[in-house]
Design a protein around this motif. Structure first.
Motif, PDB file in Angstrom:
ATOM      1  N   ALA A  85       0.833  -1.210   0.000  1.00  0.00           N
ATOM      2  CA  ALA A  85       0.000   0.000   0.000  1.00  0.00           C
ATOM      3  C   ALA A  85       0.868   1.261   0.000  1.00  0.00           C
ATOM      4  CB  ALA A  85      -0.932  -0.006   1.211  1.00  0.00           C
ATOM      5  N   HIS A  86       1.983   1.219   0.738  1.00  0.00           N
ATOM      6  CA  HIS A  86       2.910   2.362   0.760  1.00  0.00           C
ATOM      7  C   HIS A  86       3.440   2.643  -0.653  1.00  0.00           C
ATOM      8  CE1 HIS A  86       6.334   4.760   2.597  1.00  0.00           C
ATOM      9  NE2 HIS A  86       6.824   4.469   1.406  1.00  0.00           N
ATOM     10  N   GLU A  87       3.936   1.611  -1.324  1.00  0.00           N
ATOM     11  CA  GLU A  87       4.509   1.826  -2.663  1.00  0.00           C
ATOM     12  C   GLU A  87       3.446   2.268  -3.655  1.00  0.00           C
ATOM     13  OE1 GLU A  87       7.550   2.078  -2.528  1.00  0.00           O
ATOM     14  OE2 GLU A  87       7.877   0.939  -0.684  1.00  0.00           O
ATOM     15  N   ALA A 147       0.691   3.922  -2.947  1.00  0.00           N
ATOM     16  CA  ALA A 147       0.310   5.310  -2.626  1.00  0.00           C
ATOM     17  C   ALA A 147       1.290   6.299  -3.266  1.00  0.00           C
ATOM     18  CB  ALA A 147       0.262   5.509  -1.112  1.00  0.00           C
ATOM     19  N   HIS A 148       2.547   5.855  -3.419  1.00  0.00           N
ATOM     20  CA  HIS A 148       3.541   6.707  -4.084  1.00  0.00           C
ATOM     21  C   HIS A 148       3.166   7.000  -5.542  1.00  0.00           C
ATOM     22  CE1 HIS A 148       6.933   7.516  -1.494  1.00  0.00           C
ATOM     23  NE2 HIS A 148       7.093   6.255  -1.159  1.00  0.00           N
ATOM     24  N   MET A 149       2.333   6.168  -6.174  1.00  0.00           N
ATOM     25  CA  MET A 149       1.988   6.455  -7.572  1.00  0.00           C
ATOM     26  C   MET A 149       1.383   7.856  -7.666  1.00  0.00           C
ATOM     27  SD  MET A 149       3.161   3.869  -9.131  1.00  0.00           S
ATOM     28  CE  MET A 149       4.328   3.375  -7.871  1.00  0.00           C
ATOM     29  N   ASN A 194       6.681  13.092  -0.452  1.00  0.00           N
ATOM     30  CA  ASN A 194       6.574  11.725  -0.988  1.00  0.00           C
ATOM     31  C   ASN A 194       6.325  10.726   0.148  1.00  0.00           C
ATOM     32  OD1 ASN A 194       7.591  13.107  -3.202  1.00  0.00           O
ATOM     33  ND2 ASN A 194       9.292  11.711  -3.573  1.00  0.00           N
ATOM     34  N   GLU A 195       7.275  10.700   1.089  1.00  0.00           N
ATOM     35  CA  GLU A 195       7.305   9.589   2.055  1.00  0.00           C
ATOM     36  C   GLU A 195       6.266   9.727   3.176  1.00  0.00           C
ATOM     37  OE1 GLU A 195       8.552   6.991   1.330  1.00  0.00           O
ATOM     38  OE2 GLU A 195      10.053   7.513  -0.167  1.00  0.00           O
ATOM     39  N   GLY A 196       6.041  10.947   3.645  1.00  0.00           N
ATOM     40  CA  GLY A 196       5.000  11.123   4.657  1.00  0.00           C
ATOM     41  C   GLY A 196       3.640  10.713   4.104  1.00  0.00           C
TER      42      GLY A 196
HETATM   43 ZN   LIG Z   1       8.281   5.371   0.294  1.00  0.00          ZN
END
Ligand SMILES: [Zn+2]
Length: 461
Positions: free
Chosen positions: A312-314, A316-318, A335-337
């Motif tokens: 889900a984290h990766e 969400a980065h899209m 990006n990361e938050g």
């Molecule tokens: Zn990340």
């Protein structure tokens, strides 16, 4: 009269000097101007397209490659700069004519036979070869980032500055471009890359795979996975192709999380708005890659990152990191938050309120106990630190608490609408939050985002 004459003479001089300035070619800057990486990227041109043709020898690990880069000159260029780490350059042509070039570390300076005029599109053809190795990166340390040759195959994870480990580029998220990858490799190896698999040619002992992302992409998000994969092709969210490349050695338990990819994307669409790309998928390595990376449309997952929270984290980065690029690496928390919060939202939805509460409580305690500093501008050595990830995620949770669910998701969705295909920086996001919510959030951000330590909150003690 004298006055008027002097204006006329002044204007004539000005017009003359503008004409000269337009025509005058000068070297493009050898840096894009990111304070964390003084020599990274380049100025004076805007990259439009990378057409990368690689033949990869899996026995020796060497590549034989031609990169054709299409760019547009932002001013007259007598020379320009690319990033390339290692590898041997056999020759460079600009607009079909041999060009002179010099190399100094990662810097590749190209002098075209004729200067390039401002506004002109030009092609740079770089023939190069060798065994790519990861590029050193002060944000990561260790063995560096980029092209990784492992026992089972080749994997590419380039954040922040590893793209130059395998192709010449303007290696910065501020200059995204279209790509095409044409990769030839011996059987039984299979090539995965970003975008759509548009062609596959069988030459007997070897095969050529052609991949094309449909949207511009930052160089660090370009990836290849070359291994003897199990390939699973499905219809993904909204009917787009979903291709998952599993290392053959992974068992059913290790693969299970990836069965949720469509559901995760559909859930994230409810949070962030429409999925921004034309395909989705995963490269799942049975190797230690130092984590997972949100390579555009097809994140790459190393050992220990196969859980649904990481997926889900990766994904969400899209939206946050891929569709929207950080303007400078100091804005990494955008990006990361956000990707970390996307993962939290999935946990809340899929594992329930109790699991979500536990997650946030742990995060709060860690941020207080370890006195984790503010997310913006963490310094190059802390680009991948808890300041950026854990506290960045906390900021969004507190923002949601402050403005309420309706305004919060409105903020995220309109942020994506406004910024997709563009770069973003912290002050723009803060102004956007105030615009959408209609609230003055200065004091709020002064605490959760900028204070040395996050404010005490009895609800999480
Ligand atoms: Zn990340």
């Amino acid at each position: 009269m004298h006055f008027n004459l002097s204006i006329a003479a002044g204007l004539a001089t000005l017009a003359l000097s503008l004409t000269f300035a337009n025509d005058e070619a000068r070297p493009g800057a050898d840096s894009i101007g990111d304070p964390y990486y003084p020599k990274l990227g380049a100025g004076g041109y805007d990259t439009e397209r990378y057409d990368l043709a690689l033949t990869v020898d899996m026995e020796t690990g060497s590549i034989d490659a031609v990169a054709t880069i299409t760019a547009r000159a932002l001013h007259g260029l007598s020379s320009f700069n690319l990033d390339l780490y290692g590898l041997e350059v056999a020759g460079i042509e600009v607009n079909g004519k041999a060009a002179k070039f010099t190399r100094d570390g990662r810097e590749l300076d190209v002098v075209p036979k004729k200067p390039i005029r401002e506004g002109k599109e030009f092609d740079v053809r770089v023939a190069y070869s060798g065994v790519p190795t990861p590029a050193p990166d002060p944000s990561v340390g260790g063995t560096g980032v980029g092209w990784m040759r492992k026992d089972s195959g080749i994997f590419v994870s380039s954040e922040c500055i590893g793209a130059a480990s395998w192709f010449p580029c303007n290696d910065h998220p501020r200059d995204p471009a279209l790509f095409r990858f044409t990769v030839t490799v011996a059987k039984p190896y299979v090539v995965a890359a970003n975008g759509l698999l548009v062609d596959e040619q069988d030459h007997g002992d070897t095969r050529t795979f052609v991949w094309e992302p449909k949207a511009p992409m930052a160089p660090y998000l370009a990836t290849l996975g070359i291994a003897d994969f199990d390939v699973v092709v499905e219809e993904g969210p909204g009917g787009i192709p979903l291709r998952t490349y599993f290392a053959k050695t992974l068992d059913a338990r290790e693969r299970a999380g990836f069965a949720l990819q469509t559901e995760i994307v559909e859930f994230l669409e409810l949070c962030f708005g429409p999925y921004p790309f034309a395909s989705v998928g995963a490269i799942v390595a049975d190797e230690d890659l130092g984590g997972a990376l949100e390579t555009q449309t097809i994140p790459v997952y190393g050992r220990g990152t196969y859980d649904d929270g990481t997926i889900a984290h990766e994904l969400a980065h899209m939206w946050f990191g891929d569709a929207i690029s950080a303007n400078n690496w100091k804005d990494m928390w955008l990006n990361e938050g956000f990707a970390s919060y996307g993962s939290f939202l999935w946990v809340e939805y899929a594992h329930g309120e109790e699991a979500a509460d536990r997650d946030m409580r742990q995060r709060y305690r860690m941020l207080r106990r370890a006195k984790v500093g503010p997310p913006p501008d963490p310094g190059v050595a802390q680009v991948f630190s808890a300041r950026v990830y854990e506290r960045g995620c906390w900021v969004l949770h507190m923002l949601r608490d402050r403005v309420g669910d309706e305004a919060f998701f409105e903020i995220l969705q309109t942020w994506v609408e406004a910024k997709s295909g563009k770069t973003a920086q912290t002050d723009e996001f803060l102004a956007h939050c105030e615009d959408v919510s209609g609230e003055d959030l200065d004091d709020f951000f002064a605490g959760v985002l900028f204070a040395d330590v996050i404010p005490e909150d009895a609800r999480f003690e």
